[in-house]
Design an enzyme around this catalytic site. Structure first.
Site, mmCIF file in Angstrom:
data_model
loop_
_atom_site.group_PDB
_atom_site.id
_atom_site.type_symbol
_atom_site.label_atom_id
_atom_site.label_comp_id
_atom_site.label_asym_id
_atom_site.label_seq_id
_atom_site.Cartn_x
_atom_site.Cartn_y
_atom_site.Cartn_z
ATOM 1 N N TYR A 155 0.842 -1.192 0.000
ATOM 2 C CA TYR A 155 0.000 0.000 0.000
ATOM 3 C C TYR A 155 0.881 1.248 0.000
ATOM 4 C CZ TYR A 155 -3.748 -3.187 1.394
ATOM 5 O OH TYR A 155 -4.655 -4.218 1.444
ATOM 6 N N HIS A 210 -5.492 3.007 -0.131
ATOM 7 C CA HIS A 210 -5.381 2.718 1.301
ATOM 8 C C HIS A 210 -5.182 3.985 2.108
ATOM 9 C CE1 HIS A 210 -4.448 -0.091 4.715
ATOM 10 N NE2 HIS A 210 -5.322 -0.810 4.020
#
Length: 407
Positions: A155, A210
């Site tokens: 992420y 994210h």
């Protein structure tokens, strides 16, 4: 009347990070299971179940699912927290499991029957560079997945740079890498430009931000990704900044998926009601279980929003089964996130959903269709790793000046 006799927790997986609740009844051999999984706070959820909820449910009619849900929801007075909603969700799943077993049919048939024969899933492709990512995407497409999530590493990948290459304070805290938003905003559109050049216009791609961006960066990324026609852009904002989805919607047509961290209806109601997102991403256990999420799906249907229930690498086969039953029964299903389980993990959950060719297939066993072999589940646990799990906070990313990037 079938009464609840006992409620207990079963810890399993190699690091004991899976918590499965088992609701036993006064009928011989009749019980239900549900997912009480919280990777970072397993003890908190266990305490809510064992100290708050279970004592109030013993002797209750196991078939009074809605009334039990409502009583659990206000049992601690303060509502909608992650631990409480996960605890409620786990018991709710187990009660639906019992209901299905009593009726002699799968839960999705109790919910109105199938809207589709199987559940399409999206896969998680990643690579340290475009070449590795492309190879990963090719593998998943060959396996049968029609939608693939594309990430450069972890992420925030594409936005991380070595700490010694960043302009940092002379007294900077030790870290190997820092997150640079501008680098990310360049890397991800460039990534999709190359992927479109390789796979053409028909491939369906998603991407998970994210929540690594500022609100302004989220608007910018959504606009810059428009030419690459994503299936959806996931979690571009943190829950604290959902009002910014209005600005995104006004300036971009990139489909938005949101809700992985949601536990409260007050978070998702405005996004759906104002049609600011395209997919709702709540995890079924975190949203309060099957009872709550079937209502969420109905609300979303009325506003043209589709479901994409959250799963991820920390989730278990029981939550996956609950999500799959909802996927089968709701008309406004969009896509399901897949899971990667080890063979020995699946062996401990007989009747688990079958993932094949990019689709999840339900069985016709009553209830959720999945069970837990407690002996095999216990053998999965590594005691040393179980101890470490109680001291494992969520990993922290920082900017060049040391500020935490909050997902």
């Amino acid at each position: 009347m079938t009464k609840i006799k006992r409620i207990r927790l079963i810890r399993t997986r190699h690091d004991a990070s899976w918590s499965i609740v088992k609701v036993e009844t006064d009928q011989d051999g009749l019980y239900g299971i549900g997912s009480a999984n919280d990777y970072f706070n397993p003890g908190a959820v266990a305490a809510v179940i064992e100290e708050l909820l279970a004592p109030t449910l013993i002797g209750r009619d196991a078939g009074a699912i809605e009334d039990i849900w409502q009583s659990m929801y206000q049992s601690g007075y303060w509502r909608n927290g992650s631990a409480l909603m996960t605890a409620i969700g786990s018991i709710d799943m187990a009660l639906w499991d019992i209901k299905g077993k009593e009726a002699g049919m799968p839960v999705y048939r109790l919910l109105g029957g199938p809207c589709r024969p199987a559940v399409p899933c999206y896969a998680h492709a990643s690579g340290r560079d475009i070449s590795e990512l492309t190879e990963s995407i090719i593998r998943y497409r060959e396996e049968g997945y029609s939608v693939v999530r594309c990430q450069l590493g972890s992420y925030g990948g594409g936005g991380f740079i070595p700490a010694d290459q960043a302009k940092r304070p002379t007294n900077a805290w030790p870290t190997k890498v820092i997150f640079d938003e501008e680098a990310y905003l360049e890397a991800i559109p460039n990534m999709f430009e190359q992927l479109r050049g390789h796979f053409g216009p028909d491939a369906k791609f998603t991407h998970d931000v994210h929540e690594h961006l500022s609100p302004q960066g989220a608007v910018m990324l959504s606009k810059r990704l428009e030419p690459y026609r994503l299936f959806f852009l996931e979690d571009v904002l943190p829950p604290e900044q959902i009002a910014w989805f209005r600005s995104i919607r006004q300036q971009s047509t990139t489909p938005q998926a949101m809700g992985e961290l949601f536990t409260s209806p007050h978070e998702w109601i405005p996004l759906i009601q104002e049609r600011l997102i395209d997919y709702i991403r709540v995890r079924v256990s975190k949203g309060g279980g099957i009872s709550a999420c079937r209502k969420l799906a109905a609300f979303a249907e009325a506003h043209g929003v589709r479901t994409a229930w959250q799963e991820g690498g920390d989730n278990d086969p029981v939550n996956q089964a609950a999500a799959m039953h909802l996927d089968m029964a709701v008309w406004n299903f969009g896509i399901q996130e897949d899971n990667a389980f080890r063979a020995e993990e699946l062996d401990a959950f007989p009747g688990h959903a079958v993932l094949k060719g990019g689709h999840l297939y339900a069985n016709e066993r009553p209830g959720l269709g999945v069970d837990i072999d407690e002996e095999k589940a216990a053998k999965l646990v590594n005691p040393e790793l179980q101890t470490r799990m109680y001291h494992k906070p969520y990993p922290i990313d920082r900017k060049a000046d040391g500020t935490i990037v909050r997902p």
